[in-house]
Design a protein around this motif. Structure first.
Motif, mmCIF file in Angstrom:
data_model
loop_
_atom_site.group_PDB
_atom_site.id
_atom_site.type_symbol
_atom_site.label_atom_id
_atom_site.label_comp_id
_atom_site.label_asym_id
_atom_site.label_seq_id
_atom_site.Cartn_x
_atom_site.Cartn_y
_atom_site.Cartn_z
ATOM 1 N N UNK A 118 34.648 8.457 66.709
ATOM 2 C CA UNK A 118 33.932 7.207 66.476
ATOM 3 C C UNK A 118 32.444 7.268 66.773
ATOM 4 N N UNK A 119 31.772 6.186 66.366
ATOM 5 C CA UNK A 119 30.309 6.119 66.351
ATOM 6 C C UNK A 119 29.702 6.028 67.741
ATOM 7 N N UNK A 120 30.225 5.136 68.562
ATOM 8 C CA UNK A 120 29.728 4.864 69.905
ATOM 9 C C UNK A 120 28.232 4.616 69.999
ATOM 10 N N UNK A 121 27.708 3.634 69.287
ATOM 11 C CA UNK A 121 26.316 3.257 69.546
ATOM 12 C C UNK A 121 26.181 2.800 70.995
ATOM 13 N N UNK A 137 18.417 -2.396 66.338
ATOM 14 C CA UNK A 137 19.774 -2.050 66.731
ATOM 15 C C UNK A 137 19.738 -0.887 67.708
ATOM 16 N N UNK A 138 20.545 -0.995 68.759
ATOM 17 C CA UNK A 138 20.704 0.144 69.662
ATOM 18 C C UNK A 138 21.742 1.097 69.100
ATOM 19 N N UNK A 139 21.456 1.618 67.920
ATOM 20 C CA UNK A 139 22.374 2.534 67.245
ATOM 21 C C UNK A 139 23.339 1.817 66.329
ATOM 22 N N UNK A 198 24.982 3.888 62.966
ATOM 23 C CA UNK A 198 25.694 5.052 62.393
ATOM 24 C C UNK A 198 26.859 4.644 61.493
ATOM 25 N N UNK A 211 17.587 0.716 62.654
ATOM 26 C CA UNK A 211 18.432 1.041 63.808
ATOM 27 C C UNK A 211 18.018 2.369 64.421
ATOM 28 N N UNK A 212 16.792 2.780 64.109
ATOM 29 C CA UNK A 212 16.282 4.024 64.664
ATOM 30 C C UNK A 212 15.926 5.040 63.599
ATOM 31 N N UNK A 251 19.107 14.841 64.241
ATOM 32 C CA UNK A 251 20.025 13.927 64.934
ATOM 33 C C UNK A 251 21.394 13.890 64.280
ATOM 34 N N UNK A 272 24.949 15.040 65.993
ATOM 35 C CA UNK A 272 26.087 14.135 66.022
ATOM 36 C C UNK A 272 27.327 14.835 65.444
#
Lengths: 755, 155
Positions: free
Chosen positions: A198-201, A250-252, A254, A481-482, A647, A651
């Motif tokens: 999973x993404x886990x922002x 957004x703090x992440x 993905x 979101x970055x 990045x 990931x």
């Protein structure tokens, strides 16, 4: 002033390094209640009763709300981008462990959390299905009836069916694969698997709904504000303009935060209690929100005596979990490219989206493509080895070149597949001598390349506003979101209007103000919104010229905008608004053959080359070099583009080597950062990142999207390198030391005992 | 839930007082002062997003009870540019592009200050070791290492 190909820092750099950037996470509103969730403890069961009495009696609790309460407000409380299958809170049945069943509201989140633990529920447990291949047999049904949504034009053909877990099946038939297999010199088949991860922002999912005056404002950490507005309005039966969606940084994301996640829940809760409601997930709860599809991919190729691939058959099973989310789109879109970036005349593809009793799966940085590349590039490498051909030479022999039709029938254009392969080969020094190690430390090299069709057809709208002093605003609903989209768009506006990118004010998504955009996903923004932004800026420029003419200024002179406004309005007044929408053409795949000569407005291409060292005593794999290359057209901001490539690759390194959700009886047993290992700073191998020289002629100033391309090649390149080093083939992700050691012991004839 | 206790501490250079319940953590206390640079993310002290300096030592704010701040000197990322100018480390993070979404960045920035105080000229190995408790899901790690080295040069 040349703003394109300028390496400027992100516009919001200062606010991010000083801790002052605006995230939904930070927001608190007067009178706000916090919602905490009571979640299902069984993977599949009919709800017999929910006991909320103790929670309601707990001091400080404002309300406890169940699915039945929400049904009073919204008779059909089901949402989803492809299917309207997901209830806001469970109704009648639960379909995965962790599914939200009830919500507790309190002014203090600790009180709400404590009370949520006092709720209990009784279920009539039903048999559960977890495996995507097992789910093909209609033995255990996750949904009794399928509920297609038809929100998107390209998903119109989805039809509700009964007695099946197959949410969508996509079939492609090009040429005659069966006949070609029969005539092939060799037919080689393999099966590959990927895990649920999973993404886990780091800013976990969070949303706040604020009711007022027949309207609703939703503040949310979400990648698709326009979609959220439409979907929430649909649920309430309201016009779009009664729902306002605001998205800060957004703090992440993905891909975790696309479409509706917590927004329908906070909206319903806020309307029910007529107060602002915030729901913020913990890191643990993200394991019950959205994940990346586990897959099984059966792939078979026929080759002729010259080493040409003459046929390829692909069967892909996508483990979609309990609710479809965007899985059907993953299934179809990735289906187009499942046969890989090779020129093959006879292709058959069967791609299935399956319901199972797991946390739902959606899009994660690649919309399914990393799972496909894992399989087809591992497979391609194995074929080359079996034929005794160098893996790079074998790829070159079969490579899909511009001007040739891809499996879907769409002719390749501006896809630098060969250039990406060449860059990897050159950097890794493929033809040069290589130290293969000695004793228990063996070294190997591997290469893999992949490609992806963009999402189509989708729309982006942009507005460029020039103020009376000549300063410029950009309004768009793309979410930064970055990835640096605000900065890239400012550079595009700056280039057209001859202002410095740093001076362009980019307005954060707010659906009362910023126009429609399909969503920040699938690496679509720079191409789609970038084109819209460029056209809107050009529209503003044309209107400024018209204003100058209106003001009586001589044609062809280059007056600064401030002077034009002053001349026209007699003082610093007025403004000029340019606008444009961009929607590329698209042809849906033929229902019979799955073919279309226009499946995508552009192609993403990415690949990786690695050198590894394998410890044959422990199975431990050390990455000595990781080289990433991608085609992003002509980059608008090369510095930011390179960090996207890097990045994404890191990931994917996590998804390759360590990340996996572990299930026991449907229960996730490692739902925390302590037990689910993501890459840390000590895990980063020496890296090189190259953006190959390319141009996307239909893109804004030659550019196109890049956010996902770095993920494509990493996993199979590593598996290929391990094979090169020690002669064993890993066919299932993640590639743990244990998996490698087991394979080594099998090869040596001394298999390890099972756990 | 237990009743609030009054605590006195120094926050980013200013003496302050707060009444806070014993079950709340330092991050919740800081939010009462409208400081959001330290963020609770993993809730287990593993990601470093909640890094705060307590008596000049980096702690995970999510695992540090607010009442423990009594009598202490607390500094958050917001103190670094209190005079309006970014620190060398912050400037280096911008120059190196050492962040994407920015959510974990304040933790990395504070930790970089700590590192450079102890090792004005850190090796790659020093940097990796020092940041083993800070995670970045966008994986800006190569740029973070570059930023720390730039800051070391500029200091």
């Amino acid at each position: 002033m040349n703003q394109i190909a300028r390496d400027i820092p992100r516009l919001e750099a200062r606010s991010k390094v000083s801790g002052r950037a605006d995230y939904t996470h930070n927001l608190r509103l007067p009178g706000m209640l916090y919602g905490k969730l009571f979640r299902a403890t069984v993977p599949h069961g009919r709800i017999l009763s929910i006991d909320t009495q103790a929670a309601r009696a707990h001091p400080g609790v404002y309300r406890v709300i169940t699915g039945e309460d929400i049904k009073q407000l919204i008779p059909e409380p089901y949402y989803g981008p492809a299917f309207h299958d997901q209830p806001i809170l469970a109704l009648d049945k639960v379909r995965y462990v962790g599914e939200p069943v009830a919500a507790v509201l309190a002014s203090d989140p600790h009180v709400a959390e404590q009370a949520a633990q006092m709720i209990s529920a009784e279920y009539e447990e039903l048999p559960a299905v977890y495996d995507e291949v097992e789910a093909m047999a209609p033995k255990t049904l996750v949904h009794d009836v399928l509920r297609p949504a038809g929100t998107f034009a390209d998903l119109k053909h989805l039809q509700g069916r009964k007695g099946t877990n197959i949410a969508l099946d996509y079939h492609l038939r090009r040429g005659d694969a069966e006949k070609a297999f029969a005539g092939a010199a060799r037919v080689i088949a393999h099966t590959f698997k990927t895990q649920q991860c999973l993404h886990l922002p780091f800013e976990p999912h969070v949303a706040i709904a604020e009711p007022g005056d027949g309207r609703l404002t939703i503040h949310t950490s979400n990648q698709t504000p326009s979609f959220v507005r439409i979907e929430i309005a649909r649920l309430f039966g309201w016009p779009e303009n009664r729902v306002r969606v605001k998205v800060p940084y957004l703090g992440g994301g993905y891909g975790a935060k696309v479409y509706v996640k917590l927004e329908a829940l906070v909206a319903a809760l806020a309307i029910l209690v007529r107060r602002p409601v915030k729901v913020a997930l913990t890191m643990e709860e993200q394991f019950y929100m959205i994940t990346k599809h586990a897959t099984t991919f059966r792939i078979k190729s026929g080759v002729d005596t010259d080493g040409r691939i003459v046929a390829r058959a692909c069967e892909v099973f996508w483990n979609g979990g309990a609710y479809a989310d965007i899985g059907p789109r993953v299934t179809q879109k990735s289906g187009f490219t499942a046969a890989g970036p090779y020129d093959i005349d006879n292709v058959s593809i069967d791609s299935y989206a399956l319901y199972t009793n797991r946390t739902p799966a959606g899009a994660l940085r690649g919309f399914g493509v990393p799972q496909l590349v894992w399989a087809y590039e591992s497979h391609t490498d194995l074929i080359a080895r079996e034929l005794g051909i160098d893996p790079v030479e074998f790829r070159r022999k079969n490579l899909l070149r511009d001007g040739r039709p891809q499996a879907s029938g769409t002719v390749m254009q501006d896809a630098a597949i060969g250039e990406v392969l060449d860059a990897l080969v050159a950097r890794v020094g493929w033809s040069k001598p290589f130290d293969r190690g000695t004793g228990t430390l063996r070294r190997g090299r591997g290469i893999a390349i992949g490609f992806k069709a963009s999402i189509s057809p989708t729309t982006s709208v942009a507005i460029v506003n020039v103020s009376a002093d000549g300063s410029v605003y950009l309004y768009k609903s793309t979410v930064d979101m970055g990835q640096g989209s605000d900065t890239a768009f400012a550079q595009i506006v700056g280039e057209v209007l001859d202002v410095k990118a740093e001076d362009v004010r980019v307005v954060a998504p707010d659906t009362d103000v910023t126009p429609y955009d399909m969503g920040t996903l699938g690496s679509r923004s720079l191409f789609h919104m970038g084109n819209a932004v460029r056209l809107a800026a050009e529209d503003a420029r044309a209107k400024l010229r018209a204003l100058a003419t209106e003001a009586g200024l001589p044609e062809g002179t280059n007056y600064p905008p401030a002077e034009i406004f002053k001349k026209r309005y007699g003082m610093q007044a007025g403004n000029v608004v340019g606008t444009a929408s961009y929607v590329p053409s698209y042809k849906p795949p033929d229902a019979q053959t799955g073919m279309s000569d226009n499946v995508t407005p552009f192609w993403m291409v990415g690949g990786a080359a690695v050198e590894v060292e394998v410890d044959t005593e422990t199975g431990h794999v050390r990455i000595l070099r990781l080289i990433n290359a991608a085609d992003c057209g002509k980059p608008i901001n090369p510095g930011v583009a390179r960090t996207q490539l890097s990045g994404a690759a890191i990931m994917q390194l996590g998804f390759t080597l360590s990340e996996a959700m572990h299930l026991d009886g449907g229960q996730v047993t490692n739902a925390s950062l302590a037990d689910y290992k993501i890459p840390g700073i000590g895990d980063i191998p020496p890296m090189e990142n190259e953006l190959v020289a390319a141009e996307q002629h239909s893109g804004p100033f030659g550019a196109k999207g890049l956010g996902e391309s770095g993920t494509f090649g990493v996993s199979p390149a590593i598996a290929n390198a391990i094979h090169d080093a020690v002669g064993v083939r890993i066919t299932e992700l993640p590639i743990t030391a244990e998996a490698v050691l087991r394979a080594l012991r099998v090869k040596a004839g001394h298999p390890l005992e099972d756990e | 839930m237990t009743s609030a206790r009054t605590i006195n501490f120094t926050l980013n250079g200013q003496p302050v007082t707060a009444a806070i319940e014993p079950h709340r953590n330092l991050i919740e206390l800081l939010q009462r002062f409208d400081l959001f640079g330290a963020r609770e993310s993993c809730g287990q002290g593993l990601c470093g997003c909640c890094t705060v300096l307590v008596d000049d030592k980096a702690v995970s704010g999510c695992l540090y009870f607010a009442v423990w701040a009594d009598g202490k000197t607390i500094a958050t990322v917001e103190h670094l540019d209190a005079d309006g100018a970014l620190s060398n480390v912050q400037q280096a993070f911008i120059a190196a592009g050492a962040f994407q979404c920015g959510f974990c960045t304040p933790g990395f920035v504070l930790m970089a200050h700590q590192l450079l105080k102890e090792h004005p000229n850190p090796s790659d190995e020093d940097i990796r070791h020092h940041f083993s408790g800070n995670l970045c899901r966008c994986a800006a790690y190569p740029e973070i290492i570059d930023a720390v080295k730039r800051a070391a040069k500029a200091t």
